[in-house]
Enzyme design. Structure first.
Site, PDB file in Angstrom:
ATOM      1  CG  ASN A 196       9.271   2.442  -9.846  1.00 21.63           C
ATOM      2  OD1 ASN A 196       8.878   1.591  -9.298  1.00 21.63           O
ATOM      3  ND2 ASN A 196       9.167   3.518 -10.715  1.00 21.63           N
ATOM      4  CE  LYS A 248      11.292   2.278 -13.265  1.00 21.11           C
ATOM      5  NZ  LYS A 248      11.362   3.429 -14.799  1.00 21.11           N
ATOM      6  CG  HIS A 301       6.093   4.643 -13.497  1.00 25.07           C
ATOM      7  ND1 HIS A 301       6.304   4.265 -14.707  1.00 25.07           N
ATOM      8  CD2 HIS A 301       7.130   5.283 -12.547  1.00 25.07           C
ATOM      9  CE1 HIS A 301       7.642   4.656 -14.465  1.00 25.07           C
ATOM     10  NE2 HIS A 301       8.004   5.464 -13.906  1.00 25.07           N
ATOM     11  CD  GLU A 358       8.712   2.363 -16.538  1.00 26.35           C
ATOM     12  OE1 GLU A 358       8.666   1.045 -15.668  1.00 26.35           O
ATOM     13  OE2 GLU A 358       9.976   2.849 -16.875  1.00 26.35           O
ATOM     14  CD  GLU A 378       9.034   9.398 -12.349  1.00 22.08           C
ATOM     15  OE1 GLU A 378      10.481   9.069 -11.864  1.00 22.08           O
ATOM     16  OE2 GLU A 378       8.124   8.226 -12.879  1.00 22.08           O
ATOM     17  N   GLY A 411      14.631   5.706 -18.171  1.00 20.37           N
ATOM     18  CA  GLY A 411      15.266   4.870 -17.704  1.00 20.37           C
ATOM     19  C   GLY A 411      16.438   5.133 -19.376  1.00 20.37           C
ATOM     20  CB  SER A 456      18.240   9.319 -16.289  1.00 21.02           C
ATOM     21  OG  SER A 456      17.718   8.061 -17.738  1.00 21.02           O
TER      22      SER A 456
HETATM   23  P1  PGA Z   1      15.028   6.134 -13.763  1.00 19.37           P
HETATM   24  O1  PGA Z   1      13.719   6.053 -13.952  1.00 19.37           O
HETATM   25  O2  PGA Z   1      15.351   6.621 -12.827  1.00 19.37           O
HETATM   26  O3  PGA Z   1      15.618   4.537 -14.274  1.00 19.37           O
HETATM   27  O4  PGA Z   1      15.231   6.752 -14.791  1.00 19.37           O
HETATM   28  C1  PGA Z   1      12.659   6.798 -12.993  1.00 19.37           C
HETATM   29  C2  PGA Z   1      11.452   6.497 -12.824  1.00 19.37           C
HETATM   30  O5  PGA Z   1      10.486   5.515 -13.535  1.00 19.37           O
HETATM   31  O6  PGA Z   1      11.026   6.133 -12.026  1.00 19.37           O
END
Ligand code: PGA
Length: 254
Positions: free
Chosen positions: A10, A12, A96, A98, A166, A172, A212
């Site tokens: 992803n 983003k 997601h 976010e 997740e 992140g 992460s």
């Molecule tokens: P990350 O994000 O690996 O940077 O923690 C994962 C995601 O949001 O899909």
């Protein structure tokens, strides 16, 4: 078991045209297990989808990071499922955290999006996960079950769905869930599918972990029986994404 390992990248809201070309050339040069062993899908921002689709190796596929909840029309700024289908984009990420948290997408709205995207022939990476507060108050399973229930209310055929667990506190942050924490939620989600859909869905749906994931921690996580792959954010922009794809090999020894 028969659930093919799945690794999603992803990207983003990141990248310039030059950076995207560089990531694609790193991916194209990477030595990874065959498509019998792992399914790889990368998700660039909308504007780069055609570029990535046209230059990416054929054994990897692309996903959009979102799409509109129904048929297109007067919805300024949105991209419809029909448009993705028209461009031959096979996958879409929906729900997601976010988007749930920053753009206030509710469980019901995400459920509607998943159902509509599936009805148009897209395959969906549907995301669920709890915040730190929710984990600390002991409501993790209740939260992810409610998010999954809102999808199940609208969807009966799960064949084209990958569920991404997740935890928000792991995204992140560099604070990855332990393999035991991931396994616990994945196995409870599988039990949820057993009780609320069918034994067949429970046995076949891929439940992938995100938050992460890195080249350093992926093998230990991949070794857990109910971890069927990963959704990778930050590390999907780096060469270590190839190492994460290779962690699919761990399943051979399980
Ligand atoms: P990350 O994000 O690996 O940077 O923690 C994962 C995601 O949001 O899909």
């Amino acid at each position: 078991m028969g659930r093919k390992f799945f690794v999603g990248g992803n990207w983003k809201c990141n990248g310039t045209g030059e950076e995207v070309k560089k990531i694609v050339s790193t991916l194209n040069a990477g030595e990874v297990p065959s498509t019998d062993v792992v399914e790889v899908v990368v998700s660039p921002p909308f504007v780069f989808l055609p570029l990535v689709k046209n230059t990416l190796r054929p054994d990897f596929h692309v996903a959009a990071q979102n799409c509109w909840v129904k048929k297109g029309g007067a919805f300024t700024g949105e991209i419809s499922a029909e448009m993705l289908v028209n461009l031959d984009i096979p996958w879409v990420i929906l729900g997601h955290s976010e988007r749930r948290l920053l753009l206030n997408e509710s469980n019901e709205f995400v459920g509607d999006k998943v159902a509509y995207a599936l009805s148009k022939g897209l395959k969906v990476i549907a995301c669920v996960g709890e915040t730190l507060e929710q984990r600390e108050s002991g409501s993790t399973m209740e939260v992810v079950a409610a998010q999954t229930r809102a999808i199940a209310d609208k969807v009966s055929n799960w064949a084209n769905v990958v569920l991404a667990y997740e935890p928000v506190w792991a995204i992140g942050t560099g604070k990855v869930a332990t393999p035991a924490q991931a396994q616990e939620v994945h196995s409870e989600l599988r039990n949820w599918f057993q009780a609320n859909t069918s034994p067949e869905v429970a046995a076949t749906i891929r439940i992938i972990y995100g938050g992460s994931v890195s080249g350093a921690n992926c093998k230990e996580l991949a070794a857990k029986p109910d971890v069927d792959g990963f959704l990778v954010g930050g590390a999907s922009l780096k060469p270590e994404f190839i190492d994460i794809i290779k962690s699919a090999e761990v399943k051979k020894n399980c």
